[in-house]
Scaffold this motif. Structure first.
Motif, PDB file in Angstrom:
ATOM      1  N   ARG A  15      -3.865   5.337   9.034  1.00  0.00           N
ATOM      2  CA  ARG A  15      -4.634   6.601   8.775  1.00  0.00           C
ATOM      3  C   ARG A  15      -4.137   7.437   7.702  1.00  0.00           C
ATOM      4  O   ARG A  15      -4.844   8.354   7.224  1.00  0.00           O
ATOM      5  CB  ARG A  15      -4.710   7.304  10.236  1.00  0.00           C
ATOM      6  N   ALA A  16      -2.918   7.463   7.471  1.00  0.00           N
ATOM      7  CA  ALA A  16      -1.978   8.272   6.568  1.00  0.00           C
ATOM      8  C   ALA A  16      -2.884   7.718   5.286  1.00  0.00           C
ATOM      9  O   ALA A  16      -3.309   8.708   4.365  1.00  0.00           O
ATOM     10  CB  ALA A  16      -0.753   8.003   6.506  1.00  0.00           C
ATOM     11  N   ASP A  63      -6.531   9.119   5.044  1.00  0.00           N
ATOM     12  CA  ASP A  63      -6.585  10.492   4.602  1.00  0.00           C
ATOM     13  C   ASP A  63      -6.132  10.931   3.369  1.00  0.00           C
ATOM     14  O   ASP A  63      -6.658  11.829   2.845  1.00  0.00           O
ATOM     15  CB  ASP A  63      -5.684  11.353   5.892  1.00  0.00           C
ATOM     16  N   LEU A  64      -5.092  10.278   2.977  1.00  0.00           N
ATOM     17  CA  LEU A  64      -4.551  10.631   1.388  1.00  0.00           C
ATOM     18  C   LEU A  64      -5.696  10.304   0.634  1.00  0.00           C
ATOM     19  O   LEU A  64      -6.146  10.993  -0.505  1.00  0.00           O
ATOM     20  CB  LEU A  64      -3.172   9.716   1.200  1.00  0.00           C
ATOM     21  N   LEU A 110      -1.594   4.263  12.924  1.00  0.00           N
ATOM     22  CA  LEU A 110      -1.127   5.683  12.419  1.00  0.00           C
ATOM     23  C   LEU A 110      -0.705   5.740  10.900  1.00  0.00           C
ATOM     24  O   LEU A 110      -1.473   6.446  10.207  1.00  0.00           O
ATOM     25  CB  LEU A 110       0.177   5.845  12.999  1.00  0.00           C
ATOM     26  N   VAL A 111      -0.080   4.727  10.465  1.00  0.00           N
ATOM     27  CA  VAL A 111       0.195   4.426   9.128  1.00  0.00           C
ATOM     28  C   VAL A 111      -1.078   4.257   8.163  1.00  0.00           C
ATOM     29  O   VAL A 111      -1.337   4.957   7.029  1.00  0.00           O
ATOM     30  CB  VAL A 111       1.037   3.122   8.647  1.00  0.00           C
ATOM     31  N   TYR A 165       0.878  -1.122   0.056  1.00  0.00           N
ATOM     32  CA  TYR A 165       0.004   0.027  -0.120  1.00  0.00           C
ATOM     33  C   TYR A 165       0.687   1.235   0.080  1.00  0.00           C
ATOM     34  O   TYR A 165       0.539   2.105  -0.371  1.00  0.00           O
ATOM     35  CB  TYR A 165      -0.903   0.088   1.361  1.00  0.00           C
ATOM     36  N   ARG A 197      -0.457   1.219  17.789  1.00  0.00           N
ATOM     37  CA  ARG A 197      -0.511   2.198  17.411  1.00  0.00           C
ATOM     38  C   ARG A 197       0.283   2.837  16.088  1.00  0.00           C
ATOM     39  O   ARG A 197      -0.552   3.593  15.459  1.00  0.00           O
ATOM     40  CB  ARG A 197      -0.040   3.520  18.653  1.00  0.00           C
ATOM     41  N   LEU A 198       1.425   2.466  16.164  1.00  0.00           N
ATOM     42  CA  LEU A 198       2.196   2.853  14.988  1.00  0.00           C
ATOM     43  C   LEU A 198       1.437   2.404  13.687  1.00  0.00           C
ATOM     44  O   LEU A 198       1.298   3.136  12.561  1.00  0.00           O
ATOM     45  CB  LEU A 198       3.699   2.360  15.069  1.00  0.00           C
ATOM     46  N   ARG A 199       1.048   1.060  13.610  1.00  0.00           N
ATOM     47  CA  ARG A 199       0.494   0.540  12.503  1.00  0.00           C
ATOM     48  C   ARG A 199      -0.885   1.355  12.084  1.00  0.00           C
ATOM     49  O   ARG A 199      -1.109   1.524  10.745  1.00  0.00           O
ATOM     50  CB  ARG A 199       0.136  -0.783  12.597  1.00  0.00           C
TER      51      ARG A 199
END
Lengths: 181, 181
Positions: free
Chosen positions: B154-155, B158-159, B151-152, B31, B147-149
Motif C-alpha cells: 500500500r505504501a 500511495d506513493l 502494508l508495504v 520495488y 498484513r505487513l506485506r
DNA sequence: GTCCACATGTAACTGGTTACATGATTGG
DNA sequence: CCAATCATGTAACCAGTTACATGTGGAC
C-alpha cells in the motif's frame, strides 16, 4: 550527476561562498537535494576548472578567507541543457519499507518504537513545510514565476502527508498485531 | 548498510542462487530496494565469509555452475537486530524536483515532455501494484502475517498515486504557463 | 595571548554503477 | 559444432560519507 546542477541553481538564485551554500543546502535546496560541505567544496573546485563558475572579483587567497562564486554563461547553458534533458527516474530505495518486509519474516519485535519516532519526524517536517507555505505563498498571490517553486513545495507537503498517514496506519496495525514468530 | 539485509530477507523467504536473487530484485523486493547482479554476487561472497549464509549442500565448483544459498542462524539474528535497530531516515534526493527548481531559474523549455513521460511511467507502475493487490490481497483475506506485506504494497500504491497526481497537476500549470525567461 | 567560531580544505572509505570477461548448458 | 542463454564473476570508476587538518579574525 545532479550535485553540480543543484549548486549551479543555488548560485544563480544568489552568488555565495562555500559555507553559505552549505547552509542553504541545510534548508531550502536541501529539502530535496542534500549535500555536506566537503561535497560542495570539491564540486565548486570542479565547476570552476570547467569554466562554469568563477570567484567574484576582489579575489582573496585560500584558507580561512571567504571566497564567493557566480555562474558564468557556460554554467547557465549547461544547467538549461540538463534541466530539459530526458532522465529516467532512478530506482526506489527505502529502508523503512525494507525493514517492514524483513519484519514479516523475523518478527516485529522492537520496530514499533522506531516507527513512532519516524512518524514524529515526518510530522515536524510537514509542519515546517506548511509554515513556509503560509509565509511565502499566501492564498491570493502566486505570481507567474513563483508557481514552479510552490509546486515543488507542494510535492514536499504531499509526500510528508503521505508518510504521516501511512505510518499512522502502520502503527494501528501493530496495535492489533500480537507479535508473531 | 541495507543491501546485505535485503538479501538476507530474500533468502529467508526462499533460498536462491545469485541470478534468481537478481531476478527477484527486479520485481518484488526491487520495488523498494534495487540491486544489480554485480552488487548481489559481491555481497553474497561477503555474507558467506561472515558466516551469515552458506551454499546449499551439493556444492559445485565456481564459474557457470549454479550455486544456491541459505541463511544460517547467525544471519537470521543479524537481520532481526537490524530490523529492530533505530535508524534515521536519510535525507531526500529527488532529481525531478531539483529540475523543477532549476527550471524556475533557467526556464521550462523542454521539460514538459519529460514530465509527461514520467507521468506515464508512474501510471504504469501504479497499475502494476494494483494488479498485485488484486491478485495477492483480495478484500476478505489478509491473514495475520500477510498484513505487513500488504502494508508495504500500500505504501507503493500511495506513493505512485501521489506522483501521478502531482505530475498531472504540474502539467496543468505548464499548460497555462507561457514559457518564461 | 588564548579560545572559539568561521571558513576552506584533504584523505580514506563505502556503496552503487558501468563495462567487460568467462565458463556451462541447450537448441538448432 | 555453433550460437544463444544461463550463470558467475572482475575491474575501474564515481558519488556520498566520515574523520580530520589548517588558517583567520574577533571576544575576552
Amino acid at each position: 550527476m545532479s550535485l553540480p546542477h543543484a549548486i549551479l541553481t543555488a548560485l544563480l538564485e544568489r552568488p555565495s561562498s562555500g559555507l553559505e551554500l552549505t547552509r542553504r543546502f541545510d534548508r531550502s535546496i536541501g529539502y530535496f537535494w542534500s549535500a555536506t560541505h566537503q561535497q560542495i567544496y570539491r564540486e565548486l573546485g570542479k565547476l570552476e576548472s570547467e569554466g562554469y563558475i568563477r570567484t567574484l572579483p576582489a579575489e582573496q587567497p585560500a584558507r580561512g578567507q571567504k571566497k564567493s562564486y557566480e555562474v558564468l554563461p557556460a554554467g547557465r547553458a549547461e544547467l538549461a541543457r540538463w534541466t530539459a534533458a530526458s532522465q529516467d527516474p532512478k530506482p526506489q530505495r527505502d529502508v523503512l519499507l525494507l525493514r517492514l518486509r524483513a519484519a514479516a519474516v523475523v518478527g516485529t519485535e522492537g520496530l514499533e518504537a522506531d516507527l513512532r519516532r519516524h512518524l514524529e519526524l515526518h510530522r515536524r517536517q510537514l509542519a515546517e513545510y506548511e509554515e513556509i507555505q503560509r509565509r511565502d505563498f499566501p492564498p491570493g498571490k502566486d505570481a507567474r514565476e513563483d508557481r514552479l517553486r510552490h509546486l515543488v513545495l507542494r510535492a514536499g507537503i504531499d509526500l510528508e502527508t503521505f508518510w504521516t498517514q501511512w505510518l499512522s496506519h502502520a502503527l494501528e496495525e501493530f496495535g492489533e498485531l500480537p507479535d508473531l514468530p
